[in-house]
Design a protein around this motif. Sequence first.
Motif, mmCIF file in Angstrom:
data_model
loop_
_atom_site.group_PDB
_atom_site.id
_atom_site.type_symbol
_atom_site.label_atom_id
_atom_site.label_comp_id
_atom_site.label_asym_id
_atom_site.label_seq_id
_atom_site.Cartn_x
_atom_site.Cartn_y
_atom_site.Cartn_z
ATOM 1 N N VAL A 1 -72.326 -49.994 38.196
ATOM 2 C CA VAL A 1 -72.479 -51.223 38.945
ATOM 3 C C VAL A 1 -71.776 -52.388 37.585
ATOM 4 O O VAL A 1 -70.802 -52.812 37.656
ATOM 5 N N VAL A 2 -72.964 -52.540 36.803
ATOM 6 C CA VAL A 2 -72.467 -53.554 35.750
ATOM 7 C C VAL A 2 -71.060 -53.428 34.934
ATOM 8 O O VAL A 2 -70.766 -53.621 34.501
ATOM 9 N N GLY A 3 -70.205 -52.102 35.084
ATOM 10 C CA GLY A 3 -69.182 -51.593 34.275
ATOM 11 C C GLY A 3 -68.031 -52.117 35.100
ATOM 12 O O GLY A 3 -67.100 -51.625 35.029
ATOM 13 N N ARG A 4 -68.204 -52.406 36.503
ATOM 14 C CA ARG A 4 -67.062 -53.761 36.835
ATOM 15 C C ARG A 4 -67.262 -54.417 36.807
ATOM 16 O O ARG A 4 -66.014 -55.322 36.930
ATOM 17 N N TYR A 5 -68.378 -55.197 35.927
ATOM 18 C CA TYR A 5 -67.829 -56.602 36.002
ATOM 19 C C TYR A 5 -67.510 -56.961 34.569
ATOM 20 O O TYR A 5 -68.250 -56.156 33.047
ATOM 21 N N THR A 6 -67.101 -57.975 34.133
ATOM 22 C CA THR A 6 -66.942 -58.504 32.675
ATOM 23 C C THR A 6 -68.478 -59.548 32.015
ATOM 24 O O THR A 6 -68.972 -59.826 33.205
ATOM 25 N N PRO A 7 -68.390 -59.841 30.752
ATOM 26 C CA PRO A 7 -69.805 -60.519 29.922
ATOM 27 C C PRO A 7 -69.801 -61.689 30.537
ATOM 28 O O PRO A 7 -70.500 -62.339 31.126
ATOM 29 N N GLU A 8 -68.859 -62.222 31.315
ATOM 30 C CA GLU A 8 -68.886 -63.593 31.668
ATOM 31 C C GLU A 8 -69.164 -63.874 33.167
ATOM 32 O O GLU A 8 -70.082 -64.542 33.365
ATOM 33 N N GLN A 9 -68.590 -62.336 33.728
ATOM 34 C CA GLN A 9 -69.186 -62.434 35.218
ATOM 35 C C GLN A 9 -70.974 -62.276 35.392
ATOM 36 O O GLN A 9 -71.612 -62.402 36.153
ATOM 37 N N LEU A 10 -71.036 -60.987 34.163
ATOM 38 C CA LEU A 10 -72.532 -61.159 34.617
ATOM 39 C C LEU A 10 -73.522 -61.968 33.912
ATOM 40 O O LEU A 10 -74.969 -62.010 34.491
ATOM 41 N N TYR A 11 -72.967 -63.273 33.393
ATOM 42 C CA TYR A 11 -74.120 -63.936 32.484
ATOM 43 C C TYR A 11 -73.684 -65.304 33.516
ATOM 44 O O TYR A 11 -74.646 -65.579 33.406
ATOM 45 N N SER A 12 -72.898 -65.832 34.488
ATOM 46 C CA SER A 12 -72.874 -66.868 34.846
ATOM 47 C C SER A 12 -72.615 -66.261 36.989
ATOM 48 O O SER A 12 -74.511 -66.169 37.472
ATOM 49 N N SER A 13 -72.011 -65.962 37.659
ATOM 50 C CA SER A 13 -72.467 -65.893 38.972
ATOM 51 C C SER A 13 -72.175 -64.567 39.793
ATOM 52 O O SER A 13 -72.408 -64.551 40.751
ATOM 53 N N LYS A 14 -72.235 -63.434 38.867
ATOM 54 C CA LYS A 14 -71.934 -62.275 39.710
ATOM 55 C C LYS A 14 -73.584 -61.491 39.781
ATOM 56 O O LYS A 14 -73.807 -60.612 40.143
#
Length: 271
Positions: free
Chosen positions: A131-144
């Motif tokens: 799952v985490v491999g689908r997202y950027t660090p920005e997305q992980l840090y903020s909205s996702k």
Amino acid sequence: MDKLPKIALPAIFILIVLVILISKSAITIGSGDAGVLYKTFGGGVVTDEPPMGEGFHIVAPWNKVFVYEVRQQEVFEKMQVLSSNGLEIKLDASAWFEPKREFLGKLHQEKGTEYIQRVLLPTIRSAARSVVGRYTPEQLYSSKRDAIQAEIYEETKKIVDGQYIQLNEVLVRDVTLPATIKEAIERKLKQEQESLEYKFRLVTAQKEAEKVTIEAQGKADANRILSASLNDKILQDKGIDATLELAKSPNSKVVIVGSGDSGLPLILGNN
């Protein structure tokens, strides 16, 4: 009297044997637990009967009972996973779960008492990496974060459902980014916030300017309409009305009708 010891010794021996057998045969299953019966001479693990419930039970001394906790439990896991652009992310998560009571015999037979380490935790780690491999660090840090949590839950549940484990919830408790990436993201978010604030001020100023323009235009239109509606006759009538009002005043004065400019009356006073 000589016969008493001969009778007493076997009785004592039998009593001791009975106490040992009862102690070996008796088992108490505590609150929130269930027991899986293993029959040494009867086919091994019992899977076609409900597990043993709470309370006191008597079993044959050559059989065994394996006790499992069947209430909801929580397990914690700290993981290092990679984002979509290959950056290492530290993820702290926990899972709420319980073994499926009706399949407890199957769980014991196929997975054993170490089913958490053998099945649940590896599945959570695998789902988190996917799952985490689908997202950027920005997305992980903020909205996702909520989306990540839901996706890890769905992927884990899909696997452990077939492994006799009921997954109730997965909670992502913390996402830790590399310090340099976190600082860069925070700077970017701050700049975006400042840009939005500046745009808001511009829009507010523009609306205020439009309001002032509309008000000024309204006043100009009113004055133009008023000027267009006035003519010499109206002004003369207004002047006569004003003169008549003044003539009613008790102060001494002389009113000369028609002697002013445009034929308006003159008022000559003593004072």
